[in-house]
Design a protein around this motif. Structure first.
Motif, mmCIF file in Angstrom:
data_model
loop_
_atom_site.group_PDB
_atom_site.id
_atom_site.type_symbol
_atom_site.label_atom_id
_atom_site.label_comp_id
_atom_site.label_asym_id
_atom_site.label_seq_id
_atom_site.Cartn_x
_atom_site.Cartn_y
_atom_site.Cartn_z
ATOM 1 N N LEU A 25 0.327 1.606 -14.986
ATOM 2 C CA LEU A 25 1.023 2.592 -15.807
ATOM 3 C C LEU A 25 1.219 2.121 -17.243
ATOM 4 N N MET A 26 1.420 0.809 -17.438
ATOM 5 C CA MET A 26 1.829 0.428 -18.792
ATOM 6 C C MET A 26 0.774 -0.308 -19.594
ATOM 7 N N ARG A 27 -0.280 -0.780 -18.979
ATOM 8 C CA ARG A 27 -1.271 -1.508 -19.776
ATOM 9 C C ARG A 27 -2.262 -0.538 -20.396
ATOM 10 N N LEU B 18 3.219 -12.343 -13.842
ATOM 11 C CA LEU B 18 2.584 -12.889 -15.033
ATOM 12 C C LEU B 18 1.255 -12.191 -15.334
ATOM 13 N N VAL B 19 0.558 -11.776 -14.277
ATOM 14 C CA VAL B 19 -0.687 -11.028 -14.502
ATOM 15 C C VAL B 19 -0.378 -9.729 -15.235
ATOM 16 N N VAL B 20 0.622 -9.035 -14.710
ATOM 17 C CA VAL B 20 0.889 -7.695 -15.216
ATOM 18 C C VAL B 20 1.410 -7.741 -16.656
ATOM 19 N N THR B 21 2.144 -8.804 -16.966
ATOM 20 C CA THR B 21 2.727 -8.854 -18.307
ATOM 21 C C THR B 21 1.950 -9.764 -19.242
ATOM 22 N N GLY B 22 0.863 -10.334 -18.763
ATOM 23 C CA GLY B 22 0.148 -11.336 -19.559
ATOM 24 C C GLY B 22 -0.474 -10.777 -20.815
ATOM 25 N N ARG B 23 -0.711 -11.697 -21.789
ATOM 26 C CA ARG B 23 -1.370 -11.296 -23.027
ATOM 27 C C ARG B 23 -2.839 -11.686 -23.001
ATOM 28 N N GLU B 82 -3.463 -10.590 -29.947
ATOM 29 C CA GLU B 82 -2.502 -9.959 -30.850
ATOM 30 C C GLU B 82 -2.430 -8.459 -30.600
ATOM 31 N N GLN B 83 -3.612 -7.920 -30.304
ATOM 32 C CA GLN B 83 -3.655 -6.487 -30.016
ATOM 33 C C GLN B 83 -2.810 -6.170 -28.766
ATOM 34 N N GLU B 84 -2.994 -7.017 -27.750
ATOM 35 C CA GLU B 84 -2.195 -6.829 -26.536
ATOM 36 C C GLU B 84 -0.718 -6.849 -26.861
ATOM 37 N N GLU B 85 -0.359 -7.756 -27.774
ATOM 38 C CA GLU B 85 1.029 -7.874 -28.184
ATOM 39 C C GLU B 85 1.538 -6.527 -28.698
ATOM 40 N N ARG B 86 0.704 -5.908 -29.536
ATOM 41 C CA ARG B 86 1.114 -4.634 -30.123
ATOM 42 C C ARG B 86 1.151 -3.520 -29.085
ATOM 43 N N TRP B 87 0.167 -3.564 -28.177
ATOM 44 C CA TRP B 87 0.115 -2.500 -27.170
ATOM 45 C C TRP B 87 1.291 -2.560 -26.205
ATOM 46 N N LEU B 88 1.861 -3.736 -26.078
ATOM 47 C CA LEU B 88 2.931 -3.875 -25.096
ATOM 48 C C LEU B 88 4.313 -3.644 -25.712
ATOM 49 N N PRO B 90 7.917 -1.915 -26.186
ATOM 50 C CA PRO B 90 8.830 -1.390 -25.151
ATOM 51 C C PRO B 90 8.650 0.102 -24.910
ATOM 52 N N THR B 91 8.316 0.866 -25.961
ATOM 53 C CA THR B 91 8.138 2.301 -25.758
ATOM 54 C C THR B 91 7.009 2.570 -24.763
ATOM 55 N N THR B 92 6.051 1.674 -24.715
ATOM 56 C CA THR B 92 4.933 1.873 -23.804
ATOM 57 C C THR B 92 5.318 1.504 -22.379
ATOM 58 N N TRP B 93 6.059 0.405 -22.249
ATOM 59 C CA TRP B 93 6.237 -0.063 -20.868
ATOM 60 C C TRP B 93 7.546 0.330 -20.227
ATOM 61 N N LEU B 94 8.507 0.778 -21.031
ATOM 62 C CA LEU B 94 9.828 1.011 -20.459
ATOM 63 C C LEU B 94 9.799 2.110 -19.382
ATOM 64 N N GLY B 95 9.241 3.243 -19.748
ATOM 65 C CA GLY B 95 9.200 4.365 -18.805
ATOM 66 C C GLY B 95 8.480 4.000 -17.519
#
Lengths: 102, 167, 477, 611
Positions: A25-27, B18-23, B82-88, B90-95
Motif C-alpha cells: 500500500l505505501m511503497r 525492515l524490508v517494508v520500511t527500507g531505503r 534519496e528518492q526512496e527517502e522522498r517517496w516515503l 508520512p502523507t504517503t504511508w500514514l493512511g
C-alpha cells in the motif's frame, strides 16, 4: 518436542501478512512492492504449514509447495514486466504508471 | 524450544519490518532473506523439515537471487535511495499503515478467540509429503507445471530483447 | 486414480495437452495461422469430448475435481466462450511484432485453468485453477509490450491480483486450520459445529474477497477499467467472459456446498458489496466514451446483479446465476466481437465516436451491436431481459426488497448509457469515418451469437428446464 | 380467432422489421405502402376480429402462441387476451394509428429519412398493441418498455439540436422513475399472489387481500407511480411538453393513440386492485384533478401551438385519471377514445398549420388562416369544439359529461372533484378557442392557399367526423367493469354545458372579437378611451394577464419550469455528481487500487467478526 499453540503461529503469519500488505500500500518503488508481495505469499505459506502441522497432515505443506510455485511463477513474470515498465516509463515509481485513468 | 520459536518469530517480524520500511533495495533484500530463514527455522520447529528446506532453497535461494539480478541490472544507487527517502513521506504511508493496522487488529482479535488446538511438532516429512503430492494431489502438481510453463512463456516473451528495440 | 477418473478428465487433458503443444509448437512453426487453427481445433475437440458425459452421474476425481451436470454445463459454456475468444484473437488485426503465436497456447492454458476452476471442489484445485488462469491472463494482457498501456495494465493486474490471491490463500489457511480439510463439502459441514467457528468465518470472508476481486465487485473493482483498456480487444473479451464465468462458477459451488447463506455476517457483507457494485458500476459508466472502459464498468454492475441473484439462495438462485452467466457470456462476446471486427492494426475500435454512423455503412454490424447493447441493458425479447427477470424473481422469492430495488434502479441508470451508444450507431456518420467490413467466419460467429441472445430472450424455456434439473441435482434436499 | 388476434400486433412488427432490414432497397412509395399498409391491415384485422368477437357474445378470447419463459414458480407465456376493453383499445390504436400513418405518407413526403420514420412508427404501434393485448404482466411490461424505448429513440433522433438533449434526458429520467415504481409494484404483486397472469391475478386478489390492506395499498401506489410517469401526470408531467420537437404526426401518435394513454389503460385493466386499495384510488382521483387544473392553467398562457396541445393532453388525461379515481372506469375509457379522435385531429391539423406557416409555432404570428386554409380550418374547428366539449354536438361533451357526473356522484369529496372538473372545463374551452380564434380569425397574414392531397384530407375528414359523432358509438364494457352509478342531475349537465359555452364566449371576447382597429387619432378622447377599453376586451385582457399569464410566468421563472423539473435536474445532477466522484477515484494509481482491495476485505471481514 515442544508444543506451540496454533494461534501463535497464525498470529505470526498474520503480522507478516499485514506488514506485506502495508508495504504494497505505501511503497511507490516497484521493487519494494514486489518484495512486499513475496512477504504476503510467504506469510500464507507459513499459515498453511502451521495449520497442516496442527492436524498432523501433509496437506498444509502440499499447499505450501503450490504457494511456492505461484511465487516463483509470479515473480518471473513480474520482474520481466518491471523491466518493460522501466523501459517505457523510465522510472520505478508506480505512481507514474497511470496513463490510464478517468 | 519454545524460546527458540518465539525469538525466531520476533526476528522474522523485525526483519520483515525492515524490508517494508527500507531505503536501500539490496539491504531490504537481505533482510527479506533473513526473514525467510527465520520462517524456515519455524517450519523446522513445527515439524516440517522438508518445507523448511524448500523455503531456503527455492525462496531464499532461487527467487531472491532473481531479485538480486534485476536490482543489479537496474543499477540502483545512492540517487535511488534519496528518492526512496522522498517517496516515503508520512502523507504517503500514514493512511496505508493505519489501514493495515486495522486489518491486523481484526485478525488478531479473531485469532485470540483461540480454540485452534496445538502444534505438537510431530514430524510430517518429505516421505508423507511426497506420497500426498503424487497420489491425491497429482492433478494439482500437473496444474502447477502448467502454471510454470505459462510463466516461462510470459517471461520469455516479455523479457526478449528484440533487434528493433535497440534502435 | 482409477480408469473412471481418467475418463472423466479426458476433456481437460485435451485442453491442457493442446496448451502445452501449442506453446511448444509456436517456437517452431512460423505461420501464425497454423497455430491459430490448431487452437480452435483443440477447443472444438474439448467440446466434442464433453458429449459422452451428458446424462451421466457425477464423478469425483481424486477429491480435487467433480464432473457433475453443473460442471458439464459450465464447461460447455466456457468452452464455447473460449472458442469464440480464440476466433476473435484470430480476426483482430495486430501489428506484426505483437502477433506471437504463443498467445493461442496461453489462451488455451488460461482456459484450462478456467475449466479446473469450474470443476473444483477442493481448495488446491481452486487455487491452482485460479492462478493458472490469472498468470496466463496477466501475460496476455501485457503481451503487446510495445504499448506502454499494455505493460501498465499487466503490472496493475499482477500486483492487485497477487494481493487478492494473498488474501484468498490466507483465508484458505484459516479455514483449513479450523476444519482440518481442504475439500469444500467437508469444511462446509464442519462450519457450524466445530471449534474455531470464527476462524472459519473470517477465513471464508477473505477467501470470498479474493474471489470477488476477479469479478470486479466494488470496492475491489478498481483494476477493471484500466486492465480492460490496456489489453487487446480479444484478450479483454476473454477476461470479461471466460475468467469471470469461471470464477462465478466456483463461487456458485462454494456458496451452495458451504451453505454460506446461513452465515449471517458474511451474507450481509456480500449483499452490501453487490448493491454497491450495481450502483457504482452504472455511475461510472454514465459518461464514459471509451468503449472498453464502458464495458468494464458495465461488467462491474452485471457481476453485482449476478451476485445478488446468488445471495437469494435456493434452487431458483442457482438457476438465475447460471442463466445470467449464459446470457452475459453470449452478449459480451458479441459486443467485443463487433469491436474486434471493426479494429485495424494498431488502431483498435475503442472510442464512441469511432462507432458513429455505423448503421449507415455496416447496417448488419450495427444491428448486431444494438441487440447486444439492448441485451446488456435488459430490454425485453433479449436474453438480458430474462436474465434480469431471473435475478428479480429469485430476489422476490426471498423477499430481498432492498437488493431488488437496487437492481431495478441500477438497470434504469444502465439503460441510459447503453442507449447513448445505440443512438451514436444510428446518427449521421462523421465525414472521416470508414469501417472495415467483417470477414465471413466472423460474420457467421456474430450472427450465431445474436441468434443465441435472441433465442435466450424469446424462448428460454428449454434452457430454463435444463437448468432447473441441474439445480435439482446440484442441491441435495 | 386466435390467429387473427396474434396478427394484430405482429403486422406492424413485421412492417418494422421489413423497413429496418430491407427498407434501404425500397422506393419511397414502397416504404409508404409497407409502413401504412401494415397498420392498415392490422386495423382491418382488428375490425374483423371485433365483429367476430361481438357476434360471439363478447366472450374473452385467449390466444396462446407458445411459452416464453419460466423461472421457478414464475412463468410467462406469449399469450394475448381479448376482452371488451382490449377490443376498444385495439380498434382505437390501429384505427387512429392507421389514419396518422396514412396522413404521414403525404405529409412527410419531403422528409429525408422517410424509412426510419415509418419504422419507428410501426414499432410504436406494435409495442402499444402488445401492451393492451397482453395476457400477463410480463408481456404487458414488454409493451410498456417498447413504447418507452420508441419514444426515447424518436426524441433522441429528432433532437439534432444539442439544446434539446436535455429534453430527451428529462423524458428518459422521468419515465424511468415511473418504471422503477411499476416494476417494484409488479414484483410485489407476484410475491403476494404468485401469479403474473392478469385474469387469475385479478380474480385472486380479493380473496387474498382485505380491502385497504397495507400491502395492497403499497402495490396500488407503486402501479400508480408507473402510470403517472407514462401518462405524464403530476408530478411527473414535465417530460411531455418538452418532448414536442418531433414532427406533428409523431406527437399525434404519442398523445392520442399510444404512449400517454398507457397509464390510463393500466389502471383500468387492474381496476380490481384499486378497488381493494381505496386510499390509492382516491389518490388517483386527486392526481387527476390536480393535473387537469395545473395543465389547463399552463395551457392558457402558452404561445406555441403544439405546447398548447401538449398541455391540453396532460389535462385531458387528468380527466381520465379523475374518472378512474372515482371508479367510473367506463367513462375514463370513453374519454380516452374520444380524446384519441380529437387530439389526433388537432395535432395533425396543427402540423398542417405549422407547415403552411413555414415552421412558425407562435400562434400570435398567425391569423386569418380561415380564408386560406378552409379545409384545415373546418376539421380543426371540429376537433377544438370536441376538446372544448361544445354541448350536445360533439363527442368530447358526452365523454367529459360522464366524467363530471361521476365525479359529482363520488362518495367522498364529490363536490370538490366536480367543481375542479368544471373549472377545468371552463379553462379547456377557453384555451382551445383562444387557439382557434387567434390562428384562424382576423386579418390573414398570408395569401398562400393550402393544397392537400386525398391522403391528407381523408384522414382529417374522418377524424373530424369521429370528433363530432364519436360520442354516439356504443362502448360495451359491462363484462369488464362493474356498474357505476353516476349522478344524472340535469342541473349538473346544464352547468357543464353552460361552462363550456361560457369559456368559448370568453375566448371570443378576448381573442376573437378584438382585432387591430383602424385610424383612431381624430376621435374624441372619450371615444378613444371606450374603444381602447373595448379593444382590450372590456378589461378581460388585464384580468387575464393578472390571473393567468403573470402568475404562471412568475412561477415558471421562479422555479425554472416546475418543482419537479428541479427534482429531475437534481436526479440527473446527483447521478452525474456520483459519476464524477467515482470516476475521480479511478485515478490510475496502483496503490490506491490496492487500498480498495483491502477495504473490500475489511468490508467482508468486519461484519463477520462483529455481527
Amino acid at each position: 518436542m515442544t508444543t506451540i499453540p496454533l494461534e501463535h503461529a497464525l498470529m505470526l503469519a498474520a503480522i507478516l501478512f499485514a506488514l506485506g500488505v502495508a508495504g504494497v500500500l505505501m511503497r511507490r518503488n516497484i521493487v519494494f512492492v514486489l518484495m512486499s508481495l513475496e512477504i504476503v505469499l510467504n506469510a500464507t505459506g507459513l499459515a498453511f504449514v502451521a495449520a497442516g502441522m496442527r492436524w498432523g497432515e501433509p496437506d498444509g505443506q502440499v499447499m505450501f509447495v503450490f504457494v511456492l510455485t505461484l511465487a516463483a511463477a509470479e515473480v518471473t513474470v513480474a520482474l520481466a514486466l518491471m523491466l518493460q515498465a522501466v523501459k517505457h516509463y523510465g522510472t520505478l515509481d508506480l505512481d507514474i504508471l497511470r496513463r490510464m485513468r478517468n | 524450544m519454545t524460546v527458540v520459536f518465539y525469538s525466531t518469530a520476533v526476528i522474522a517480524i523485525l526483519a520483515t519490518l525492515l524490508v517494508v520500511t527500507g531505503r536501500h533495495a539490496v539491504h531490504a533484500l537481505l533482510y527479506l532473506v533473513v526473514s525467510l530463514f527465520a520462517v524456515a527455522v519455524l517450519f523446522y520447529l513445527m515439524g516440517a523439515p522438508f518445507a523448511a528446506a524448500l523455503e531456503i532453497i527455492i525462496y531464499a535461494g532461487a527467487i531472491m537471487v532473481l531479485f538480486v539480478f534485476v536490482i543489479m541490472m537496474l543499477n540502483l544507487g545512492r540517487a535511488d535511495m534519496e528518492q526512496e527517502e522522498r517517496w516515503l513521506a508520512p502523507t504517503t504511508w500514514l493512511g496505508p499503515a493505519v489501514l493495515s493496522a486495522v486489518l491486523l487488529g481484526q485478525w488478531l482479535w479473531v485469532l485470540r478467540q483461540g480454540g485452534g488446538g496445538d502444534i505438537t511438532g510431530e514430524i510430517v516429512g518429505a516421505r508423507e509429503l511426497g506420497i500426498a503430492l503424487f497420489s491425491q494431489y497429482l492433478l494439482a502438481v500437473e496444474m502447477a507445471g502448467l502454471l510454470l510453463l505459462a510463466a516461462l512463456v510470459g517471461a520469455f516473451h516479455l523479457g526478449r530483447k528484440r533487434r528493433e528495440d535497440d534502435e | 486414480m482409477s480408469m473412471n477418473d481418467v475418463q472423466a478428465l479426458i476433456p481437460l487433458m485435451i485442453l491442457a495437452g493442446a496448451g502445452v503443444v501449442l506453446v511448444m509448437l509456436s517456437a517452431f512453426v512460423p505461420r501464425r495461422g497454423v497455430v491459430a487453427a490448431l487452437a480452435g481445433v483443440s477447443a472444438v475437440a474439448f467440446l466434442l469430448a464433453l458429449l459422452p458425459y451428458f446424462g451421466t452421474q457425477a464423478v469425483e476425481v481424486a477429491e480435487l475435481l467433480v464432473v457433475d451436470p453443473l460442471t458439464l454445463f459450465f464447461w460447455t459454456l466456457l468452452g464455447i466462450a473460449t472458442l469464440v475468444s480464440l476466433i476473435w484473437l484470430m480476426v483482430t488485426p495486430v501489428a506484426e511484432h505483437d502477433g506471437g503465436a504463443e498467445r493461442y497456447g496461453l489462451m488455451v492454458l488460461a482456459a484450462t485453468g478456467a475449466m479446473v476452476l469450474a470443476a473444483a471442489q477442493h481448495f488446491a484445485a481452486l487455487f491452482l485453477g485460479l492462478e493458472l488462469l490469472s498468470v496466463s491472463l496477466i501475460i496476455l494482457v501485457a503481451w503487446q509490450c510495445r504499448r506502454a498501456l499494455s505493460i501498465e495494465a499487466g503490472l496493475k493486474y499482477l500486483v492487485l491480483s497477487g494481493l487478492a490471491t494473498g488474501f484468498l490463500l490466507f483465508g484458505m489457511a484459516l479455514i483449513y486450520a479450523a476444519s482440518g480439510s481442504l475439500a469444500f463439502e467437508i469444511t462446509g459441514r464442519a462450519h457450524p459445529a466445530q471449534v474455531g467457528e470464527l476462524y472459519w468465518l473470517a477465513g471464508m470472508a477473505m477467501l470470498l474477497a479474493g474471489l470477488v476481486f476477479k469479478l470486479s465487485i466494488v470496492p475491489l473493482h478498481f483494476w477493471t477499467p484500466d486492465v480492460y483498456q490496456g489489453a487487446s480487444l480479444p484478450v479483454t473479451g476473454f477476461l470479461a467472459t471466460v475468467s469471470k464465468g469461471a470464477v462465478l462458477a466456483v463461487l456458485v459451488r462454494l456458496y451452495f456446498d458451504m451453505a454460506l447463506a446461513d452465515a449471517g455476517g458474511l451474507w450481509m457483507g456480500l449483499a452490501v458489496l453487490a448493491g454497491a457494485s450495481m450502483l457504482v458500476g452504472n455511475w461510472l459508466a454514465l459518461r464514459q466514451n471509451q468503449l472498453k472502459r464502458l464495458l468494464a464498468y458495465s461488467s462491474i454492475a452485471h457481476m453485482g446483479y449476478a451476485l445478488a441473484a446468488l445471495l437469494a439462495g435456493g434452487a431458483l438462485a442457482l438457476e438465475a446465476v447460471v442463466f445470467y452467466l449464459a446470457f452475459y457470456l453470449a452478449t459480451t462476446l458479441g459486443a467485443f466481437g463487433v469491436l474486434a471486427v471493426l479494429s485495424r492494426p494498431q488502431h483498435e475500435c475503442e472510442r464512441l465516436d469511432q462507432l458513429q454512423g455505423l448503421y449507415h455503412h455496416r447496417p448488419a454490424l450495427a444491428l448486431i451491436l444494438t441487440v447486444m447493447l439492448f441485451s446488456l441493458a435488459g430490454v425485453p425479447l433479449t436474453g438480458g431481459f430474462i436474465g434480469k427477470f431471473y435475478v428479480l424473481a429469485s430476489g422476490a422469492a426471498s423477499e430481498l426488497w432492498t437488493l431488488m430495488a437496487l437492481v431495478i434502479a441500477g438497470s434504469a441508470i444502465g439503460l441510459y448509457y447503453y442507449l447513448r451508444v445505440v443512438l451514436a450507431l444510428f446518427r449521421a456518420p462523421a465525414e472521416t469515418s470508414s469501417f472495415r467490413s467483417a470477414t465471413v467466419p466472423s460474420t457467421i460467429v456474430l450472427v450465431a451469437l445474436t441468434l443465441v441472445v435472441l433465442w435466450l430472450g424469446l424462448y428460454p424455456a428449454p434452457l430454463s428446464d435444463g437448468l432447473a434439473r441441474i439445480a435439482e441435482l446440484a442441491l441435495p434436499g | 380467432m386466435e390467429l387473427l388476434l396474434w396478427l394484430i400486433p405482429l403486422l406492424p412488427l413485421a412492417g418494422f422489421l421489413v423497413l429496418a432490414v430491407a427498407g434501404a432497397r425500397l422506393p419511397k412509395a414502397g416504404v409508404a405502402v409497407v409502413g401504412a399498409g401494415s397498420v392498415g391491415l392490422a386495423a382491418l384485422t382488428a375490425a374483423l376480429l371485433a365483429a367476430l368477437f361481438y357476434n360471439a357474445g363478447s366472450d374473452p378470447v385467449i390466444a396462446r402462441l407458445g411459452p416464453w419463459f419460466r423461472a421457478g414458480d414464475l412463468s410467462a407465456d406469449f399469450t394475448l387476451y381479448l376482452d371488451q376493453l382490449a377490443v376498444i383499445m385495439t380498434l382505437v390504436i390501429t384505427g387512429v394509428g392507421f389514419l396518422i400513418h396514412a396522413f404521414s405518407t403525404e405529409f412527410m413526403a419531403d422528409e429525408a429519412d422517410y424509412r426510419r420514420y415509418f419504422a419507428y412508427l410501426n414499432l410504436f404501434v406494435a409495442a402499444m398493441l402488445m401492451l393492451v393485448l397482453a395476457d400477463n404482466l410480463v408481456l404487458l411490461f414488454l409493451g410498456w418498455e417498447g413504447v418507452g424505448l420508441c419514444s426515447y429513440l424518436l426524441i433522441g433522433y429528432w433532437h439534432r439540436d444539442p439544446a434539446n438533449g436535455y429534453a430527451a434526458r428529462k423524458a428518459f429520467v422521468v419515465t424511468r422513475i415511473g418504471d422503477v415504481a411499476l416494476l417494484l409494484g409488479l414484483f410485489l404483486l407476484f410475491v403476494e399472489l404468485g401469479e403474473f397472469s392478469i385474469q387469475p391475478l385479478l380474480a385472486g386478489a380479493p380473496l387474498y387481500f382485505e380491502s385497504g390492506a397495507a400491502r395492497m395499498e403499497l402495490i396500488a401506489f407503486l402501479i400508480l407511480g408507473g402510470a403517472v410517469g407514462k401518462s405524464a401526470q403530476l408530478p411527473l408531467q414535465v417530460w411531455l411538453p418538452d418532448a414536442m420537437a418531433g414532427p406533428s404526426p409523431v406527437s399525434a401518435l404519442i398523445h392520442a393513440a399510444t404512449m400517454v394513454t398507457a397509464g390510463v389503460y393500466l389502471i383500468a385493466r387492474l381496476h380490481p386492485l384499486f378497488e381493494l386499495a381505496p386510499v390509492a384510488q382516491m389518490m388517483v382521483a386527486l392526481v387527476g384533478l390536480a393535473t387537469l387544473l395545473v395543465a389547463a392553467w399552463a395551457a392558457l398562457s402558452q404561445r406555441d401551438i403544439k405546447r398548447i396541445l401538449a398541455y391540453s393532453t396532460i389535462s385531458q388525461i387528468g380527466y381520465m385519471f379523475l374518472a378512474l379515481g372515482v371508479g367510473a372506469w367506463g367513462a375514463a375509457i370513453f374519454h380516452l377514445v374520444t380524446h384519441a379522435f380529437f387530439k389526433a385531429l388537432l395535432f395533425l391539423g396543427a402540423g398542417r398549420v405549422i407547415e403552411h406557416m413555414h415552421h412558425e409555432h407562435d400562434i400570435f404570428r398567425m391569423g386569418g388562416l380561415r380564408r386560406v386554409m378552409p379545409f384545415t380550418f373546418g376539421v380543426f374547428l371540429a376537433g377544438a369544439a370536441s376538446l372544448a366539449a361544445v354541448p350536445w354536438l360533439t363527442a368530447g361533451f358526452y365523454s367529459k359529461d360522464q366524467i363530471l357526473l361521476a365525479a359529482a356522484g363520488a362518495p367522498e369529496l364529490g363536490t370538490l372533484l366536480f367543481a375542479g372538473g368544471v373549472i377545468g372545463a371552463l379553462m379547456t374551452a377557453f384555451y382551445s378557442f383562444r387557439l382557434v380564434f387567434t390562428v384562424f380569425f382576423g386579418e390573414p397574414v398570408t395569401q398562400e392557399r393550402e393544397h392537400a392531397g386525398w391522403r391528407i384530407q381523408a384522414p382529417l375528414a374522418l377524424l373530424g367526423v369521429l370528433s363530432i359523432a364519436g360520442g354516439l358509438i356504443p362502448l360495451p364494457l359491462e363484462q369488464v367493469f362493474p356498474d357505476h352509478h353516476a349522478s344524472h342531475a340535469l342541473g349538473l349537465v346544464l352547468l357543464a354545458a353552460g361552462v363550456a359555452l361560457a369559456g368559448i364566449a370568453l375566448a371570443w371576447w378576448t381573442h376573437g372579437r378584438r382585432r387591430p382597429t383602424g385610424e383612431t387619432a381624430n376621435w374624441p378622447l372619450w371615444r378613444r378611451g371606450l374603444d381602447r377599453w373595448q379593444a382590450s376586451g372590456l378589461g378581460f385582457d388585464a384580468v387575464y394577464g393578472v390571473l393567468v399569464e403573470t402568475p404562471f410566468n412568475t412561477t415558471a421563472r421562479a422555479l425554472r419550469g416546475e418543482i419537479v423539473d428541479r427534482a429531475v435536474a437534481l436526479v440527473i445532477a446527483v447521478n452525474q455528481g456520483l459519476n464524477a466522484l467515482t470516476a475521480r477515484l479511478q485515478n490510475g494509481r496502483i496503490r490506491h487500487y490496492a487500498l480498495g482491495v483491502v477495504l473490500g476485505v475489511l468490508a467482508l471481514l468486519i461484519p463477520v467478526v462483529w455481527l
